[in-house]
Design a protein around this motif. Structure first.
Motif, PDB file in Angstrom:
ATOM      1  N   GLU A  61     -36.410  43.765  53.181  1.00 57.09           N
ATOM      2  CA  GLU A  61     -36.134  43.200  54.502  1.00 57.09           C
ATOM      3  C   GLU A  61     -36.238  41.682  54.498  1.00 57.09           C
ATOM      4  O   GLU A  61     -35.492  41.006  55.197  1.00 57.09           O
ATOM      5  CB  GLU A  61     -37.083  43.803  55.545  1.00 57.09           C
ATOM      6  CG  GLU A  61     -36.832  45.280  55.808  1.00 57.09           C
ATOM      7  CD  GLU A  61     -35.396  45.581  56.204  1.00 57.09           C
ATOM      8  OE1 GLU A  61     -34.753  44.725  56.825  1.00 57.09           O
ATOM      9  OE2 GLU A  61     -34.910  46.680  55.859  1.00 57.09           O
ATOM     10  N   THR A  62     -37.175  41.148  53.709  1.00 58.11           N
ATOM     11  CA  THR A  62     -37.281  39.691  53.643  1.00 58.11           C
ATOM     12  C   THR A  62     -36.016  39.093  53.052  1.00 58.11           C
ATOM     13  O   THR A  62     -35.440  38.146  53.593  1.00 58.11           O
ATOM     14  CB  THR A  62     -38.481  39.268  52.777  1.00 58.11           C
ATOM     15  OG1 THR A  62     -39.599  40.030  53.175  1.00 58.11           O
ATOM     16  CG2 THR A  62     -38.770  37.795  52.929  1.00 58.11           C
ATOM     17  N   TYR A  94     -29.577  44.198  48.864  1.00 59.29           N
ATOM     18  CA  TYR A  94     -28.456  44.827  49.576  1.00 59.29           C
ATOM     19  C   TYR A  94     -28.043  46.126  48.886  1.00 59.29           C
ATOM     20  O   TYR A  94     -27.741  47.125  49.525  1.00 59.29           O
ATOM     21  CB  TYR A  94     -27.271  43.866  49.642  1.00 59.29           C
ATOM     22  CG  TYR A  94     -27.468  42.767  50.651  1.00 59.29           C
ATOM     23  CD1 TYR A  94     -26.958  42.876  51.933  1.00 59.29           C
ATOM     24  CD2 TYR A  94     -28.199  41.635  50.339  1.00 59.29           C
ATOM     25  CE1 TYR A  94     -27.150  41.888  52.869  1.00 59.29           C
ATOM     26  CE2 TYR A  94     -28.407  40.644  51.262  1.00 59.29           C
ATOM     27  CZ  TYR A  94     -27.876  40.774  52.525  1.00 59.29           C
ATOM     28  OH  TYR A  94     -28.091  39.797  53.447  1.00 59.29           O
ATOM     29  N   ARG A 103     -33.065  40.364  52.860  1.00 64.10           N
ATOM     30  CA  ARG A 103     -31.887  40.570  53.697  1.00 64.10           C
ATOM     31  C   ARG A 103     -31.921  39.688  54.940  1.00 64.10           C
ATOM     32  O   ARG A 103     -30.903  39.512  55.597  1.00 64.10           O
ATOM     33  CB  ARG A 103     -31.762  42.035  54.091  1.00 64.10           C
ATOM     34  CG  ARG A 103     -30.992  42.836  53.061  1.00 64.10           C
ATOM     35  CD  ARG A 103     -31.285  44.308  53.160  1.00 64.10           C
ATOM     36  NE  ARG A 103     -31.412  44.752  54.537  1.00 64.10           N
ATOM     37  CZ  ARG A 103     -30.424  45.283  55.249  1.00 64.10           C
ATOM     38  NH1 ARG A 103     -29.243  45.440  54.710  1.00 64.10           N
ATOM     39  NH2 ARG A 103     -30.633  45.678  56.475  1.00 64.10           N
ATOM     40  N   GLY A 104     -33.090  39.155  55.273  1.00 60.03           N
ATOM     41  CA  GLY A 104     -33.187  38.338  56.471  1.00 60.03           C
ATOM     42  C   GLY A 104     -32.848  36.874  56.255  1.00 60.03           C
ATOM     43  O   GLY A 104     -32.746  36.133  57.216  1.00 60.03           O
ATOM     44  N   VAL A 105     -32.718  36.444  55.001  1.00 57.39           N
ATOM     45  CA  VAL A 105     -32.456  35.020  54.766  1.00 57.39           C
ATOM     46  C   VAL A 105     -31.124  34.858  54.044  1.00 57.39           C
ATOM     47  O   VAL A 105     -30.670  35.767  53.362  1.00 57.39           O
ATOM     48  CB  VAL A 105     -33.582  34.365  53.939  1.00 57.39           C
ATOM     49  CG1 VAL A 105     -34.886  34.427  54.676  1.00 57.39           C
ATOM     50  CG2 VAL A 105     -33.694  34.998  52.596  1.00 57.39           C
ATOM     51  N   PRO A 106     -30.478  33.704  54.217  1.00 56.64           N
ATOM     52  CA  PRO A 106     -29.189  33.491  53.546  1.00 56.64           C
ATOM     53  C   PRO A 106     -29.346  33.294  52.039  1.00 56.64           C
ATOM     54  O   PRO A 106     -30.405  32.842  51.572  1.00 56.64           O
ATOM     55  CB  PRO A 106     -28.645  32.231  54.203  1.00 56.64           C
ATOM     56  CG  PRO A 106     -29.685  31.696  55.075  1.00 56.64           C
ATOM     57  CD  PRO A 106     -30.842  32.600  55.093  1.00 56.64           C
TER      58      PRO A 106
END
Lengths: 389, 393
Positions: free
Chosen positions: B229-230, B273, B232-235
């Motif tokens: 989740e970390t 991902y 996937r939360g940042v570009p």
């Protein structure tokens, strides 16, 4: 019998093994983290840096080309905040544009017209298969090739397009704004009452219908009456005016902002178009035929049968596209649009405080991501509940 | 005979339409479709007129042939190009042999690729280059003929493909005096290497993370969920910058060069991902499969490896390939960090005084290359899906 269970040696007992395995895993992770931490301490010592957030109070001293009010004498924290606002601005407008584009082309892909279908397919395939960064750079160079300020391209003498950006009229509050707002509130109250009455009536008669059928016109009528009854103009538009060298007044969209916005909208719009198409196609043909058999017309079929079933399918992937758009806005750094990432990068290169800056940037993005997905999850569950009742 | 006749009689009648009829049915069947068609035709004419006039009168395409070598291989030493040819020949032989053994989609792919090389051989490059292109076609054909229908070889070919990856790296880099440092890799070559390394490394890592996230052991599940989740939360660009800036801080002794740092960044990003895609497949497998495997006495690794994963992965092929495609496109971000990949080369060419103001031409050419690769990946994915029978069980 009891012997049998106690006889299992502990290294073959699955309960013990589970706990052991987890402890081993945790120890491994902690060891790795500890190794990285000591390494970091040594690395920081080599670079003569201290790990603290005090630097955020220092004077930033660099210019930021656009965004909310900011002065180079402000602190680093303020500068970072300007970046955050810029990211939010480009993301929110981008989400709206991408959704419109995606809806339009998604529906066009289902058109009965062969040409319309093909145009939409070409759009989707082209924009999905080319890297976003390349697209943004392409738009940026395209905008920089627009005509010079003195021979700007103008639309109705109110929108001007040149190589310094796009100038559009700005909305400003006029003299009678407060009076008009009172009118709007009155209209809102009337509309709410009418909405509830209509809703009750529909419920009583047990027929499907448009609930805001009375509320919406009532609100519009009150708003328009209020506009003309208030003394003075409630809202004024300020047109951009060409001075000797540049435009003044109006709202300026810089080339960087415009390029990022076009790139993000077109790229994400292609993905949204596919989501919309597959969402609508996922509703089985039988539903459509049954709706027609019951005697619903085209609009009613879409509103009562197709959309309630396809919207819950569309929303989860749509959410992740919105999040992707917000994260992709960080590519603006390639052109110097001062978004959160670009500003963070400048702070990093000035202060050398890489670890705190990265933590700030990542936490900000995580906050945006988590809030958006929480909101969309809430909306999704609301839709699903509505569909079931 | 009787059944065959019956089967034939079930075929739907082929609708043969005259062009006028087709037009009437697809473009002018209702009044609003008439309006839409006319608008679309106007739009197409407007766009294509603009593009064609620009492409044939204003655009200076000479920038492409003049910089072609730069675009393809960047600053790779020109006297070491034989390394790249060796790799291409090795892979071509492998592909030809696979086509001979497996037929089907692999053969179609090999034929398409051979045609592409043949077209390259027709384009007026230097004579030696054209000969080498022709040689590739010939080597594909010969290896196809040698391996054709030798099904017993398939194990060796699989091993060959597995070995081809480290082999490629070794041949491209080389040892000793003539070694080509990774800082000299560039252009399309670098883009492809980054993408292939990313795909090959992030896939197993992603599967591992997905299994961890589905694990019954809370500690493992929480750690992998947090990681996924970390990330996937940042570009991606923050991850790449972190790789570029933080790896030297966290590992001061190890001198990891920029290309490898980018590979690490892309891999760790894509794995998160990939894990989510694989998890989707794992969740779709009914519990009965696992339980049946346990009943047969298979332990956890065997259950996963032989029962659950093959089914799970098959059902998420489209999502996985979609992830590969976005990984391929995302490699362009390394140009922000300063690597000279395909996009980086395009940027540096347009910054060159000699080719100033020709961004549109160069960017369009790069876009076409990206498009061809992405589009063919998604094409192959739909073919593989069809041949594995996904979706029509």
């Amino acid at each position: 019998m009891a012997n049998n269970t106690t006889n299992i040696p502990f290294w073959r007992d699955i309960r013990v093994l589970r706990v052991l395995f987890q402890i081993l895993f945790l120890v491994g992770v902690i060891l790795l983290a500890g190794l990285l931490y000591t390494n970091m301490q040594r690395g920081l010592k080599n670079l003569n840096l201290e790990l603290s957030l005090d630097f955020l109070e220092n004077e930033a001293g660099f210019l930021i080309s656009e965004g909310i009010e900011y002065d180079p004498s402000d602190t680093y924290l303020k500068a970072f905040w300007v970046g955050v606002m810029n990211t939010l601005r480009v993301s929110l407008i981008g989400v709206v544009c991408a959704t419109l584009l995606g809806l339009f082309f998604g529906i066009a892909r289902l058109s009965s017209n062969w040409l319309v279908r093909k145009i939409a397919t070409v759009y989707v395939e082209c924009f999905r298969n080319i890297p976003l960064l390349l697209q943004i750079l392409f738009w940026y160079t395209a905008i920089l090739r627009f005509p010079l300020v003195k021979d700007s391209f103008s639309l109705f003498n109110s929108v001007y397009i040149n190589n310094r950006g796009i100038y559009i009229p700005a909305l400003q509050s006029g003299t009678g704004l407060s009076t008009w707002i009172v009118f709007l509130c009155v209209g809102l109250i009337i509309a709410t009452i009418l909405y509830i009455i209509r809703w009750r009536q529909l419920k009583q008669m047990d027929i499907p219908g448009f609930r805001a059928k009375w509320a919406l016109p009532a609100f519009v009528v009150v708003a328009i009456c209020g506009w003309f009854l208030t003394p003075g103009k409630p809202l004024a538009t300020e047109l951009p005016v060409l001075n000797v060298f540049n435009f003044s007044g109006g709202l300026r969209l810089t080339p960087e902002f415009t390029a990022v916005l076009i790139g993000l909208s077109a790229y994400t719009g292609a993905y949204i178009a596919e989501i919309v198409r597959s969402g609508i196609q996922a509703v089985s043909k039988g539903q459509r035929e049954a709706a027609r058999a019951v005697g619903l017309n085209g609009a009613q079929t879409l509103r009562l049968i197709i959309l309630p079933q396809s919207v819950p399918i569309i929303i989860p992937p749509l959410t992740s596209q919105y999040l992707n758009l917000a994260k992709n806005s960080s590519l603006a750094v390639a052109m110097g649009f001062p978004d959160m990432f670009a500003v963070g990068n400048t702070i990093l290169s000035q202060t050398g405080q890489s670890i705190p800056v990265f933590a700030m940037v990542m936490l900000s993005y995580l906050t945006i991501s988590l809030t958006t997905s929480a909101a969309m999850n809430w909306y999704n569950s609301w839709i699903n509940r509505k569909g079931r009742s | 005979m009787a059944t065959e006749e019956k089967a034939q009689s079930h075929k739907p009648p082929r609708n043969v339409h005259s062009p006028q009829e087709w037009l009437r049915q697809n473009l002018f069947n209702t009044w609003y479709n008439v309006i839409l068609s006319l608008l679309s035709i106007g739009f197409i004419l407007f766009i294509s007129k603009g593009i064609l006039t620009w492409a044939f009168t204003e655009a200076k395409w000479s920038v492409i042939p003049a910089n072609l070598q730069l675009i393809l291989i960047g600053s790779y030493p020109r006297d070491q190009i034989w390394r790249i040819w060796t790799v291409i020949y090795l892979l071509s032989v492998l592909l030809g042999m696979s086509a001979g053994i497996w037929h089907g989609i692999v053969r179609r792919f090999a034929i398409i690729l051979a045609c592409v090389w043949l077209i390259c051989a027709i384009i007026p490059f230097q004579l030696a280059t054209r000969g080498l292109f022709l040689g590739i076609v010939v080597s594909i054909a010969i290896s196809y003929l040698i391996a054709s229908n030798k099904i017993s070889w398939h194990r060796w070919i699989v091993i060959g493909w597995l070995l081809s990856f480290p082999m490629t790296m070794i041949v491209l880099r080389g040892f000793g005096e003539n070694a080509v440092l990774t800082s000299n890799w560039g252009g399309l070559l670098l883009t492809l290497i980054l993408a292939i390394v990313g795909i090959c490394a992030s896939f197993p890592l992603g599967v591992f993370l997905a299994l961890c996230r589905q694990s019954k052991l809370p500690a493992i599940r929480w750690i992998s969920t947090t990681y996924i989740e970390t990330i996937r939360g940042v570009p991606l660009i923050t991850i790449l910058f972190m790789g570029s800036v933080l790896i030297p801080i966290f590992m001061p002794e190890m001198n990891i060069d920029q290309v490898v740092r980018m590979m690490i960044g892309i891999t760790f990003f894509s794995a998160a991902y990939m894990a989510e895609n694989v998890r989707g497949g794992l969740q779709a497998i009914p519990r009965g499969q696992t339980e049946a495997a346990h009943a047969l006495g298979l332990n956890y690794p065997k259950t996963m490896l032989f029962i659950v994963l093959p089914q799970a992965l098959r059902s998420v092929i489209p999502a996985i390939v979609g992830q590969f495609i976005s990984l391929f496109k995302d490699t362009s971000l390394v140009s922000i960090i300063g690597l000279i990949d395909l996009l980086g080369v395009a940027k540096s060419i347009t910054a060159n005084r000699e080719w100033l103001g020709l961004q549109a031409e160069v960017y369009l050419f790069a876009a076409v290359i990206y498009f061809v690769f992405s589009y063919s990946m998604s094409y192959v994915s739909t073919e593989v899906e069809a041949s594995l029978g996904v979706g029509n069980t």
